[in-house]
Design a protein around this motif. Structure first.
Motif, short mmCIF file in Angstrom:
data_model
loop_
_atom_site.label_atom_id
_atom_site.label_comp_id
_atom_site.label_asym_id
_atom_site.label_seq_id
_atom_site.Cartn_x
_atom_site.Cartn_y
_atom_site.Cartn_z
N GLN A 1 3.02 6.05 -2.70
CA GLN A 1 4.16 6.91 -3.02
C GLN A 1 4.40 7.01 -4.52
O GLN A 1 4.83 8.03 -5.03
CB GLN A 1 5.43 6.36 -2.36
CG GLN A 1 5.56 6.84 -0.92
CD GLN A 1 6.53 5.98 -0.12
OE1 GLN A 1 7.30 5.19 -0.67
NE2 GLN A 1 6.49 6.14 1.19
N GLY A 2 4.09 5.93 -5.21
CA GLY A 2 4.36 5.92 -6.66
C GLY A 2 3.19 6.43 -7.49
O GLY A 2 3.17 6.28 -8.71
N SER A 3 2.20 7.03 -6.84
CA SER A 3 0.98 7.36 -7.59
C SER A 3 1.11 8.60 -8.47
O SER A 3 0.26 8.88 -9.30
CB SER A 3 -0.19 7.53 -6.62
OG SER A 3 0.07 8.62 -5.77
N ALA B 1 0.83 -1.22 0.00
CA ALA B 1 0.00 0.00 0.00
C ALA B 1 0.86 1.27 0.00
O ALA B 1 0.59 2.21 -0.77
CB ALA B 1 -0.94 -0.01 1.19
N HIS B 2 1.91 1.29 0.83
CA HIS B 2 2.73 2.49 0.89
C HIS B 2 3.44 2.75 -0.43
O HIS B 2 3.49 3.87 -0.92
CB HIS B 2 3.74 2.40 2.04
CG HIS B 2 3.13 2.85 3.33
ND1 HIS B 2 2.53 1.96 4.20
CD2 HIS B 2 2.97 4.09 3.87
CE1 HIS B 2 2.03 2.64 5.23
NE2 HIS B 2 2.28 3.92 5.06
N ASP C 1 -4.92 -2.77 -8.14
CA ASP C 1 -3.78 -1.96 -7.66
C ASP C 1 -4.02 -0.45 -7.78
O ASP C 1 -3.16 0.35 -7.40
CB ASP C 1 -2.47 -2.36 -8.38
CG ASP C 1 -2.55 -2.10 -9.86
OD1 ASP C 1 -3.67 -2.09 -10.42
OD2 ASP C 1 -1.49 -1.89 -10.49
N SER C 2 -5.20 -0.05 -8.27
CA SER C 2 -5.53 1.39 -8.26
C SER C 2 -6.35 1.74 -7.02
O SER C 2 -6.53 2.93 -6.71
CB SER C 2 -6.33 1.78 -9.50
OG SER C 2 -5.60 1.49 -10.66
N GLY C 3 -6.90 0.74 -6.36
CA GLY C 3 -7.62 0.99 -5.12
C GLY C 3 -9.03 1.53 -5.32
O GLY C 3 -9.68 1.25 -6.33
N ALA D 1 -5.27 9.08 -3.97
CA ALA D 1 -4.22 8.29 -4.64
C ALA D 1 -2.94 8.24 -3.81
O ALA D 1 -2.18 7.28 -3.87
CB ALA D 1 -3.94 8.86 -6.03
N LYS D 2 -2.71 9.29 -3.01
CA LYS D 2 -1.49 9.34 -2.20
C LYS D 2 -1.68 8.75 -0.80
O LYS D 2 -0.76 8.77 0.01
CB LYS D 2 -0.98 10.78 -2.11
CG LYS D 2 -0.43 11.26 -3.44
CD LYS D 2 0.20 12.62 -3.33
CE LYS D 2 0.96 12.97 -4.60
NZ LYS D 2 1.34 14.37 -4.65
#
Ligand code: BGC
Length: 419
Positions: free
Chosen positions: A43-45, A38-39, A379-381, A62-63
């Motif tokens: 962070q990579g969003s 998740a982190h 993986d986009s949540g 997203a963050k």
């Protein structure tokens, strides 16, 4: 003048969901992976900035690492009756859902009767409302013990899957007519074993290939098992097929043909074991100078995820699938559109193109929109909103029908009046 949108009698108008994306409180390979990743995903969003037209609105979510943890999802596991009632309000006559393997067999070889009963009730509640159940056996999430054994990457693991299918056959044979063995095996192997975006995040063309072959075998075996228990069942698979255009020149045209050929080639591998083909249509791809872009020359519209919106494009895969001489059911089609700006147009244009394909002789039996409600988009949540129904995650998961869904309901009503 508006094109006449009357569909054949008994056409399935529905929506789709999948267990991991809506149920909540699952324990499977995804939930384990989410906690670990998740982190990193939050962070990579930043890369989304270049893709999504709604970055300003989604940046905060997203963050936020919480966005990437499915948790209790939409709490559909407890609220499914309410969701079915809403589906009925929208005039739907069918619902595609998936069985969560990790609930039915949380420990290797031990089946959980409570979970089995849950799905019995679930199906009964669908039937009570005259919603035809389309049951997907596997929609990407795996029991942790199966993943630990190597999942579908190993040929010898197919036996665990077939044992699970046997159980489903014994249990639900009298209740389910429409079975979908696997959801988009080709996309799953690409994301999990080639691009390394999804668990178990591998980059290996060999694993990609062998896993795809194992899934093909799993499908064939599952097909035979279901037929053994319910000879009258109608069994299919759901695969993602895109529409393609290309720039000028021989190379562009050949590349386009190669891509399109490969997608159909994969489906051909299942074809002897299919009563229908499930089409998931999302993508239009434009091929130009060795680039595959999602942006077609003739559209400037993109969804919240930055995906090209080209609803007319569905006509092309439908016509190609005609060669397989099997009925087609659109098992997924939809878009992330939180503000509901494009969805009404998108659904209407899609259905016009589906109708055109039917008029051109394609045996299309149904259209199931993705998705019934907002849900957890892998993986986009949570931020991408695919639902006909909005979920207010901050307000006790309140469900609200979106305006565009009313237009879908109206098209369905109209077609039944016309018969
Ligand atoms: C998958 C769904 C997913 C949808 C939108 C499909 O390929 O089957 O699970 O939510 O695409 O990305």
């Amino acid at each position: 003048m508006e094109q006449n949108l009357t569909f054949p009698n008994n056409f399935f108008f529905g929506a789709s969901i999948s267990s991991h994306q809506v149920e909540g409180n699952n324990h499977n390979n995804w939930t384990v992976w989410e906690l670990k990743n998740a982190h990193r995903l939050a962070q990579g969003s930043e890369f989304r900035k270049d893709w999504t037209p709604v970055w300003d609105e989604i940046e905060k979510d997203a963050k936020n690492p919480k966005n990437y943890i499915s948790g209790i999802a939409t709490d559909h596991f407890n609220r499914y009756r309410e969701d079915f009632d809403l589906a009925k309000q929208l005039n739907l006559n069918s619902l595609r859902f998936s069985i969560e393997w990790s609930r039915i067999e949380p420990i290797e070889g031990e089946f959980n009767q409570e979970a089995i009963n849950h799905y019995h009730e679930y199906i009964d509640e669908l039937r009570k409302r005259n919603l035809e159940p389309f049951m997907t056996i596997w929609h990407w999430s795996l029991p942790v013990w199966f993943e630990e054994k190597g999942g579908f990457t190993k040929r010898k693991n197919i036996k665990y899957f077939t044992r699970f299918v046997e159980k489903l056959g014994q249990e639900y044979k009298e209740k389910i007519t429409y079975w979908i063995t696997l959801n988009e095996p080709r996309i799953y192997v690409s994301e999990s074993f080639l691009n390394g975006r999804w668990p178990p995040q591998k980059h290996s063309i060999l694993t990609y290939y062998f896993t795809l072959m194992n899934l093909r075998e799993s499908h064939r075996k599952a097909y035979c098992i279901i037929k053994k228990y319910c000879p009258d069942s109608i069994v299919g698979i759901a695969e993602n097929v895109a529409s393609y255009t290309s720039g000028m020149g021989l190379i562009n045209r050949l590349t386009r043909k190669l891509f399109a050929w490969y997608e159909l080639r994969v489906i051909r591998g299942y074809n002897k074991y299919l009563d229908f083909i499930g089409l998931n249509y999302y993508f239009h791809r434009h091929i130009h100078n060795f680039n595959v872009t999602k942006i077609a020359e003739n559209t400037d519209k993109v969804s919240d995820l930055g995906w090209d919106m080209y609803p007319q494009g569905i006509h092309s895969p439908l016509v190609k699938l005609k060669d397989f001489k099997k009925p087609v059911i659109i098992t997924e089609n939809g878009l992330a559109d939180k503000k509901d700006i494009h969805r009404e147009w998108f659904i209407t244009e899609t259905l016009k193109s589906v109708k055109r394909a039917i008029d051109d002789g394609v045996d299309v039996k149904g259209y199931l929109h993705w998705s019934l409600t907002d849900n957890f988009e892998w993986d986009s949540g949570f931020w991408p909103r695919f639902g006909l129904i909005d979920i207010d995650y901050k307000n006790d998961f309140k469900r609200t029908i979106r305006e565009s869904a009313l237009r879908y309901a109206e098209i369905i009503r109209q077609t039944s009046v016309d018969h």
